[in-house]
Motif scaffolding. Structure first.
Motif, PDB file in Angstrom:
ATOM      1  N   SER A 104     -63.786   1.543  77.637  1.00  0.00           N
ATOM      2  CA  SER A 104     -63.894   0.379  76.757  1.00  0.00           C
ATOM      3  C   SER A 104     -63.034  -0.788  77.244  1.00  0.00           C
ATOM      4  CB  SER A 104     -63.495   0.766  75.331  1.00  0.00           C
ATOM      5  OG  SER A 104     -62.152   1.209  75.310  1.00  0.00           O
ATOM      6  N   ASP A 105     -62.092  -0.518  78.119  1.00  0.00           N
ATOM      7  CA  ASP A 105     -61.190  -1.554  78.628  1.00  0.00           C
ATOM      8  C   ASP A 105     -61.766  -2.308  79.827  1.00  0.00           C
ATOM      9  OD1 ASP A 105     -61.042   0.762  80.222  1.00  0.00           O
ATOM     10  OD2 ASP A 105     -59.066   0.206  80.976  1.00  0.00           O
ATOM     11  N   LEU A 106     -62.946  -1.962  80.261  1.00  0.00           N
ATOM     12  CA  LEU A 106     -63.561  -2.522  81.457  1.00  0.00           C
ATOM     13  C   LEU A 106     -63.885  -4.003  81.283  1.00  0.00           C
ATOM     14  CD1 LEU A 106     -64.702  -1.057  84.105  1.00  0.00           C
ATOM     15  CD2 LEU A 106     -66.903  -1.419  83.045  1.00  0.00           C
ATOM     16  N   VAL A 107     -63.481  -4.820  82.266  1.00  0.00           N
ATOM     17  CA  VAL A 107     -63.827  -6.239  82.295  1.00  0.00           C
ATOM     18  C   VAL A 107     -64.472  -6.518  83.651  1.00  0.00           C
ATOM     19  CG1 VAL A 107     -62.957  -8.607  82.218  1.00  0.00           C
ATOM     20  CG2 VAL A 107     -61.885  -6.843  80.794  1.00  0.00           C
ATOM     21  N   ILE A 108     -65.786  -6.759  83.639  1.00  0.00           N
ATOM     22  CA  ILE A 108     -66.521  -7.015  84.887  1.00  0.00           C
ATOM     23  C   ILE A 108     -66.207  -8.432  85.361  1.00  0.00           C
ATOM     24  CG2 ILE A 108     -68.806  -7.216  85.955  1.00  0.00           C
ATOM     25  CD1 ILE A 108     -68.227  -4.350  85.197  1.00  0.00           C
ATOM     26  N   LEU A 109     -65.856  -8.561  86.637  1.00  0.00           N
ATOM     27  CA  LEU A 109     -65.541  -9.860  87.231  1.00  0.00           C
ATOM     28  C   LEU A 109     -66.701 -10.408  88.055  1.00  0.00           C
ATOM     29  CD1 LEU A 109     -61.981  -8.881  88.504  1.00  0.00           C
ATOM     30  CD2 LEU A 109     -62.540 -10.200  86.447  1.00  0.00           C
ATOM     31  N   ASP A 110     -67.392  -9.513  88.762  1.00  0.00           N
ATOM     32  CA  ASP A 110     -68.487  -9.937  89.635  1.00  0.00           C
ATOM     33  C   ASP A 110     -69.315  -8.698  89.981  1.00  0.00           C
ATOM     34  OD1 ASP A 110     -70.081 -11.548  91.255  1.00  0.00           O
ATOM     35  OD2 ASP A 110     -68.652 -11.643  92.909  1.00  0.00           O
ATOM     36  N   HIS A 111     -70.579  -8.905  90.283  1.00  0.00           N
ATOM     37  CA  HIS A 111     -71.427  -7.792  90.699  1.00  0.00           C
ATOM     38  C   HIS A 111     -72.652  -8.336  91.417  1.00  0.00           C
ATOM     39  CE1 HIS A 111     -73.506  -8.972  87.022  1.00  0.00           C
ATOM     40  NE2 HIS A 111     -74.564  -8.326  87.475  1.00  0.00           N
ATOM     41  N   GLY A 112     -73.313  -7.459  92.161  1.00  0.00           N
ATOM     42  CA  GLY A 112     -74.521  -7.879  92.847  1.00  0.00           C
ATOM     43  C   GLY A 112     -74.823  -7.001  94.038  1.00  0.00           C
ATOM     44  N   VAL A 113     -75.700  -7.528  94.889  1.00  0.00           N
ATOM     45  CA  VAL A 113     -76.080  -6.874  96.131  1.00  0.00           C
ATOM     46  C   VAL A 113     -76.011  -7.939  97.211  1.00  0.00           C
ATOM     47  CG1 VAL A 113     -77.925  -5.701  97.392  1.00  0.00           C
ATOM     48  CG2 VAL A 113     -77.598  -5.239  94.947  1.00  0.00           C
ATOM     49  N   LYS A 114     -75.364  -7.588  98.322  1.00  0.00           N
ATOM     50  CA  LYS A 114     -75.306  -8.508  99.448  1.00  0.00           C
ATOM     51  C   LYS A 114     -75.767  -7.793 100.708  1.00  0.00           C
ATOM     52  CE  LYS A 114     -70.398  -8.419  98.846  1.00  0.00           C
ATOM     53  NZ  LYS A 114     -69.186  -9.171  98.873  1.00  0.00           N
ATOM     54  N   THR A 115     -76.206  -8.555 101.675  1.00  0.00           N
ATOM     55  CA  THR A 115     -76.633  -7.992 102.945  1.00  0.00           C
ATOM     56  C   THR A 115     -75.455  -8.024 103.904  1.00  0.00           C
ATOM     57  OG1 THR A 115     -78.882  -8.789 102.587  1.00  0.00           O
ATOM     58  CG2 THR A 115     -78.290  -8.163 104.834  1.00  0.00           C
ATOM     59  N   VAL A 116     -75.137  -6.840 104.446  1.00  0.00           N
ATOM     60  CA  VAL A 116     -74.041  -6.706 105.394  1.00  0.00           C
ATOM     61  C   VAL A 116     -74.585  -5.942 106.599  1.00  0.00           C
ATOM     62  CG1 VAL A 116     -71.764  -5.707 105.805  1.00  0.00           C
ATOM     63  CG2 VAL A 116     -72.304  -6.671 103.554  1.00  0.00           C
ATOM     64  N   ASN A 117     -74.536  -6.578 107.745  1.00  0.00           N
ATOM     65  CA  ASN A 117     -75.041  -5.949 108.960  1.00  0.00           C
ATOM     66  C   ASN A 117     -76.429  -5.334 108.747  1.00  0.00           C
ATOM     67  OD1 ASN A 117     -72.792  -6.594 110.657  1.00  0.00           O
ATOM     68  ND2 ASN A 117     -71.630  -5.051 109.550  1.00  0.00           N
ATOM     69  N   GLU A 118     -77.289  -6.129 108.106  1.00  0.00           N
ATOM     70  CA  GLU A 118     -78.694  -5.788 107.865  1.00  0.00           C
ATOM     71  C   GLU A 118     -78.901  -4.635 106.883  1.00  0.00           C
ATOM     72  OE1 GLU A 118     -80.798  -5.435 111.597  1.00  0.00           O
ATOM     73  OE2 GLU A 118     -79.810  -7.210 112.402  1.00  0.00           O
ATOM     74  N   LYS A 119     -77.903  -4.308 106.096  1.00  0.00           N
ATOM     75  CA  LYS A 119     -78.016  -3.264 105.073  1.00  0.00           C
ATOM     76  C   LYS A 119     -77.644  -3.868 103.720  1.00  0.00           C
ATOM     77  CE  LYS A 119     -78.395   0.837 106.166  1.00  0.00           C
ATOM     78  NZ  LYS A 119     -79.596   1.632 106.058  1.00  0.00           N
ATOM     79  N   ASN A 120     -78.314  -3.402 102.660  1.00  0.00           N
ATOM     80  CA  ASN A 120     -77.947  -3.818 101.317  1.00  0.00           C
ATOM     81  C   ASN A 120     -76.685  -3.084 100.881  1.00  0.00           C
ATOM     82  OD1 ASN A 120     -80.069  -5.573 100.976  1.00  0.00           O
ATOM     83  ND2 ASN A 120     -81.377  -4.082  99.978  1.00  0.00           N
ATOM     84  N   VAL A 121     -75.730  -3.839 100.393  1.00  0.00           N
ATOM     85  CA  VAL A 121     -74.492  -3.270  99.868  1.00  0.00           C
ATOM     86  C   VAL A 121     -74.371  -3.720  98.418  1.00  0.00           C
ATOM     87  CG1 VAL A 121     -71.975  -3.159 100.066  1.00  0.00           C
ATOM     88  CG2 VAL A 121     -73.380  -3.318 102.139  1.00  0.00           C
ATOM     89  N   GLY A 122     -74.410  -2.759  97.515  1.00  0.00           N
ATOM     90  CA  GLY A 122     -74.206  -3.062  96.103  1.00  0.00           C
ATOM     91  C   GLY A 122     -72.720  -3.057  95.812  1.00  0.00           C
ATOM     92  N   PHE A 123     -72.319  -3.860  94.831  1.00  0.00           N
ATOM     93  CA  PHE A 123     -70.895  -3.919  94.506  1.00  0.00           C
ATOM     94  C   PHE A 123     -70.679  -4.364  93.073  1.00  0.00           C
ATOM     95  CE2 PHE A 123     -71.882  -8.247  95.469  1.00  0.00           C
ATOM     96  CZ  PHE A 123     -71.041  -9.000  94.651  1.00  0.00           C
ATOM     97  N   PHE A 124     -69.540  -4.024  92.534  1.00  0.00           N
ATOM     98  CA  PHE A 124     -69.023  -4.692  91.357  1.00  0.00           C
ATOM     99  C   PHE A 124     -67.514  -4.636  91.365  1.00  0.00           C
ATOM    100  CE2 PHE A 124     -70.354  -0.509  89.867  1.00  0.00           C
ATOM    101  CZ  PHE A 124     -69.379  -0.076  88.981  1.00  0.00           C
ATOM    102  N   LYS A 125     -66.941  -5.738  90.876  1.00  0.00           N
ATOM    103  CA  LYS A 125     -65.496  -5.897  90.780  1.00  0.00           C
ATOM    104  C   LYS A 125     -65.152  -5.925  89.296  1.00  0.00           C
ATOM    105  CE  LYS A 125     -65.229  -8.857  94.899  1.00  0.00           C
ATOM    106  NZ  LYS A 125     -64.719 -10.129  95.430  1.00  0.00           N
ATOM    107  N   PHE A 126     -64.063  -5.253  88.944  1.00  0.00           N
ATOM    108  CA  PHE A 126     -63.697  -5.212  87.538  1.00  0.00           C
ATOM    109  C   PHE A 126     -62.218  -4.890  87.362  1.00  0.00           C
ATOM    110  CE2 PHE A 126     -64.972  -0.963  88.740  1.00  0.00           C
ATOM    111  CZ  PHE A 126     -64.098  -0.109  88.084  1.00  0.00           C
ATOM    112  N   PHE A 127     -61.739  -5.184  86.172  1.00  0.00           N
ATOM    113  CA  PHE A 127     -60.397  -4.774  85.762  1.00  0.00           C
ATOM    114  C   PHE A 127     -60.525  -3.572  84.845  1.00  0.00           C
ATOM    115  CE2 PHE A 127     -58.900  -9.297  86.351  1.00  0.00           C
ATOM    116  CZ  PHE A 127     -57.982  -9.005  87.343  1.00  0.00           C
TER     117      PHE A 127
END
Length: 177
Positions: A104-127
């Motif tokens: 319940s303490d989770l605070v999402i800062l950013d998330h998405g999918v980016k291309t890195v060296n021709e591969k999809n990399v999913g991510f999310f940043k949070f506190f």
């Protein structure tokens, strides 16, 4: 103060900052050489004792790196979760939803999918909140041989400004062979 003394003072004040920089990275391979990434040279394998103290009974993943103080950590683990690169956005959303249900303490800062060296990399940043302080977390995912590999970077909040750029460099260095 003379110009020369001012320059000396500036250099002396700048040296600790330069020495603390996380930009010195080394290449490592994981999962029988299938993944290559760059990690800070000053991070080393976490001891079993520190692992038990920080993560209790959780199963230890194949890669667990930490700084000298145990305040900055990078973990990698393979999963049995099958996925394709086209499913990465759905996978990130699912992982965030599951984590929100548990924390319940989770605070999402950013998330998405980016291309890195021709591969999809999913991510999310949070506190999240640890026992006595906020923790900056950066989860990122990549597909290797049809299965998800999870990476977890975390550090205490007061170190976020020093380490978030380095975490981004780690992600940008990911290569699947």
């Amino acid at each position: 103060m003379t110009k020369q003394n001012t320059m000396r003072l500036f250099i002396l004040l700048l040296l600790p900052t330069l020495g603390f920089s996380q930009s010195k990275l080394k290449s490592i391979s994981l999962f029988d050489g299938r993944i290559e990434l760059k990690v800070p040279k000053r991070m080393a394998e976490m001891s079993d004792e520190m692992w038990a103290l920080k993560y209790r009974s959780r199963e230890r993943p194949p890669m667990v790196l930490t700084d000298d103080d145990g305040e900055v950590n990078l973990l990698a683990s393979g999963t049995r979760q099958q996925a394709t690169e086209s499913q990465m956005t759905d996978f990130v959303d699912f992982q965030m939803d599951q984590l929100k249900k548990q924390r319940s303490d989770l605070v999402i800062l950013d998330h998405g999918v980016k291309t890195v060296n021709e591969k999809n990399v999913g991510f999310f940043k949070f506190f999240s909140t640890a026992a006595d302080q906020k923790v900056f977390n950066y989860y990122f995912f990549i597909i290797v041989e049809g299965k998800v590999v999870l990476f977890t970077f975390n550090c205490i909040d007061k170190l976020r400004n020093d380490w978030e750029d380095t975490a981004d460099k780690i992600v940008a260095s990911l290569k699947v062979k």
